[in-house]
Design an enzyme around this catalytic site. Structure first.
Site, mmCIF file in Angstrom:
data_model
loop_
_atom_site.group_PDB
_atom_site.id
_atom_site.type_symbol
_atom_site.label_atom_id
_atom_site.label_comp_id
_atom_site.label_asym_id
_atom_site.label_seq_id
_atom_site.Cartn_x
_atom_site.Cartn_y
_atom_site.Cartn_z
ATOM 1 N N SER A 232 0.876 -1.174 0.000
ATOM 2 C CA SER A 232 0.000 0.000 0.000
ATOM 3 C C SER A 232 0.907 1.216 0.000
ATOM 4 O O SER A 232 2.108 1.103 0.325
ATOM 5 C CB SER A 232 -0.840 -0.030 1.281
ATOM 6 O OG SER A 232 -1.409 1.236 1.542
ATOM 7 N N TYR B 75 -2.012 -1.497 10.421
ATOM 8 C CA TYR B 75 -1.997 -1.584 8.949
ATOM 9 C C TYR B 75 -0.671 -1.040 8.409
ATOM 10 O O TYR B 75 -0.015 -1.675 7.579
ATOM 11 C CB TYR B 75 -3.167 -0.782 8.392
ATOM 12 C CG TYR B 75 -3.434 -0.959 6.906
ATOM 13 C CD1 TYR B 75 -4.103 -2.075 6.422
ATOM 14 C CD2 TYR B 75 -3.025 0.009 5.990
ATOM 15 C CE1 TYR B 75 -4.370 -2.221 5.069
ATOM 16 C CE2 TYR B 75 -3.295 -0.136 4.638
ATOM 17 C CZ TYR B 75 -3.966 -1.254 4.181
ATOM 18 O OH TYR B 75 -4.226 -1.390 2.837
HETATM 19 P P1 NAD Z 1 -11.737 -6.289 -0.168
HETATM 20 O O1 NAD Z 1 -12.365 -6.192 1.165
HETATM 21 O O2 NAD Z 1 -12.514 -5.892 -1.374
HETATM 22 O O3 NAD Z 1 -11.187 -7.775 -0.420
HETATM 23 C C1 NAD Z 1 -10.426 -8.454 0.553
HETATM 24 C C2 NAD Z 1 -10.654 -9.942 0.389
HETATM 25 O O4 NAD Z 1 -9.787 -10.600 1.329
HETATM 26 C C3 NAD Z 1 -12.091 -10.387 0.674
HETATM 27 O O5 NAD Z 1 -12.561 -11.210 -0.378
HETATM 28 C C4 NAD Z 1 -11.965 -11.166 1.989
HETATM 29 O O6 NAD Z 1 -12.883 -12.242 2.092
HETATM 30 C C5 NAD Z 1 -10.531 -11.675 1.891
HETATM 31 N N1 NAD Z 1 -9.964 -12.032 3.197
HETATM 32 C C6 NAD Z 1 -10.026 -11.315 4.356
HETATM 33 N N2 NAD Z 1 -9.438 -12.001 5.350
HETATM 34 C C7 NAD Z 1 -8.997 -13.167 4.806
HETATM 35 C C8 NAD Z 1 -8.305 -14.283 5.324
HETATM 36 N N3 NAD Z 1 -7.969 -14.369 6.623
HETATM 37 N N4 NAD Z 1 -8.012 -15.306 4.476
HETATM 38 C C9 NAD Z 1 -8.359 -15.240 3.173
HETATM 39 N N5 NAD Z 1 -9.040 -14.229 2.634
HETATM 40 C C10 NAD Z 1 -9.336 -13.190 3.442
HETATM 41 O O7 NAD Z 1 -10.385 -5.422 -0.048
HETATM 42 P P2 NAD Z 1 -9.375 -4.813 -1.143
HETATM 43 O O8 NAD Z 1 -9.463 -3.356 -1.031
HETATM 44 O O9 NAD Z 1 -9.521 -5.478 -2.454
HETATM 45 O O10 NAD Z 1 -7.980 -5.223 -0.463
HETATM 46 C C11 NAD Z 1 -7.121 -6.207 -0.982
HETATM 47 C C12 NAD Z 1 -5.707 -5.892 -0.550
HETATM 48 O O11 NAD Z 1 -5.305 -4.621 -1.086
HETATM 49 C C13 NAD Z 1 -5.513 -5.789 0.973
HETATM 50 O O12 NAD Z 1 -4.279 -6.378 1.331
HETATM 51 C C14 NAD Z 1 -5.462 -4.294 1.189
HETATM 52 O O13 NAD Z 1 -4.747 -3.944 2.349
HETATM 53 C C15 NAD Z 1 -4.759 -3.851 -0.067
HETATM 54 N N6 NAD Z 1 -4.930 -2.438 -0.391
HETATM 55 C C16 NAD Z 1 -6.181 -1.918 -0.580
HETATM 56 C C17 NAD Z 1 -6.306 -0.582 -0.894
HETATM 57 C C18 NAD Z 1 -7.633 0.056 -1.122
HETATM 58 O O14 NAD Z 1 -7.684 1.297 -1.147
HETATM 59 N N7 NAD Z 1 -8.707 -0.681 -1.304
HETATM 60 C C19 NAD Z 1 -5.159 0.226 -1.014
HETATM 61 C C20 NAD Z 1 -3.914 -0.333 -0.803
HETATM 62 C C21 NAD Z 1 -3.814 -1.673 -0.495
#
Ligand code: NAD
Length: 260
Positions: free
Chosen positions: A142, A155
């Site tokens: 991130s 985080y």
């Molecule tokens: P999201 O909530 O849309 O998807 C996350 C997925 O992870 C979900 O399908 C959930 O069921 C799954 N998950 C959660 N805990 C789990 C576990 N213990 N085992 C297996 N699966 C699990 O979120 P997103 O925004 O797509 O985030 C995905 C990644 O991207 C994360 O690591 C997040 O930190 C990172 N990220 C997101 C953003 C953002 O702005 N959305 C920015 C930077 C980084």
């Protein structure tokens, strides 16, 4: 097709960024394992890929459960004959001022983001080393792998930690042609972020519109959210890159929020 004949495991791929990466990998010819806590949604994503002519399987996996990770990776290797790409992407967000975090919340955040990255890497590496075809491991970092924000102590700590992990995996994997890199997105409007907007508005005492414009997108060059497709394209680039020239790196995809 940049990933023809490769097998990729993407964790947290039932939703948001992971789902978009899984669809992009399938369009590039990869066999894709959609590993997620939410097995129903993982199977739906796999079915969508199959309808579009690709190959995919849903895998029930809690990335914090070593036995579940090992069993999931074994099932993928059995189905597709190996694993060439791992995207450790599963993640959640919990926001509080540090003094209001419970120890249980802290441990849950570290477990999903860091233990999950460790366990999935540990389960995939022996298959990559044994097959002798190299491999690519991509951690979903991130901008918070480089910068800090209010309310996000675990985080930010975990996302910084992924860069250290990637550097060690890059060094150890080098002689096997296994590369490790980190993709660092800015804010992307997935369920993880939609949930934070009202939470941050309450905690900071500002409107939801101000959370978006004055907190989330304040330092971007154009006031725009990063998209799931932007992140998927960067991830395909790392997954398909053919040599050790690109390893131990982190790439920020954030509309210029961070330029470190
Ligand atoms: P999201 O909530 O849309 O998807 C996350 C997925 O992870 C979900 O399908 C959930 O069921 C799954 N998950 C959660 N805990 C789990 C576990 N213990 N085992 C297996 N699966 C699990 O979120 P997103 O925004 O797509 O985030 C995905 C990644 O991207 C994360 O690591 C997040 O930190 C990172 N990220 C997101 C953003 C953002 O702005 N959305 C920015 C930077 C980084």
């Amino acid at each position: 097709m940049k990933l023809q004949g490769k097998t990729a495991i993407v964790t947290g791929a039932a939703s948001g960024i992971g789902r978009s990466i899984a669809l992009a990998f399938a369009r590039e010819g990869a066999n894709v394992a959609i590993a997620d806590l939410n097995q129903g949604a993982a199977n739906d994503a796999a079915a969508q890929i199959a309808r579009d002519g690709g190959k995919a399987m849903g895998v029930a996996m809690d990335v914090t459960d070593e036995a579940a990770v090992d069993a999931g990776v074994a099932a993928v290797v059995k189905a597709y004959g190996g694993v060439d790409v791992l995207v450790s992407n599963a993640g959640i967000q919990i926001v509080h001022p540090l003094e209001e975090f419970t120890y249980a919340e802290w441990k849950k955040m570290i477990a999903i983001h860091l233990d999950g990255a460790f366990l999935t890497t540990k389960a995939c590496l022996p298959h990559m080393y044994k097959a002798g075809r190299g491999g690519s491991i991509i951690y979903m970092g991130s901008v918070h792998s480089k910068e800090a924000s209010l309310l996000k102590a675990p985080y930010v700590a975990a996302k910084h930690g992924l860069i250290g992990l990637a550097k060690v995996v890059a060094k150890e994997g080098g002689k096997h042609g296994v590369r490790a890199n980190v993709v660092c997105p800015g804010f992307v409007r997935t369920p993880l972020v939609e949930k934070q907007i009202p939470e941050q508005a309450r905690t900071l005492g500002i409107s939801e519109a101000d959370v978006i414009s004055k907190v989330m997108l304040k330092d971007t060059v154009d006031g725009e959210f990063t998209t799931v497709d932007d992140v998927a394209q960067a991830t395909v680039f790392f997954a398909a890159f053919p040599t050790n020239a690109l390893t131990g790196q982190s790439l920020i995809v954030s509309h210029g929020w961070s330029m470190e």
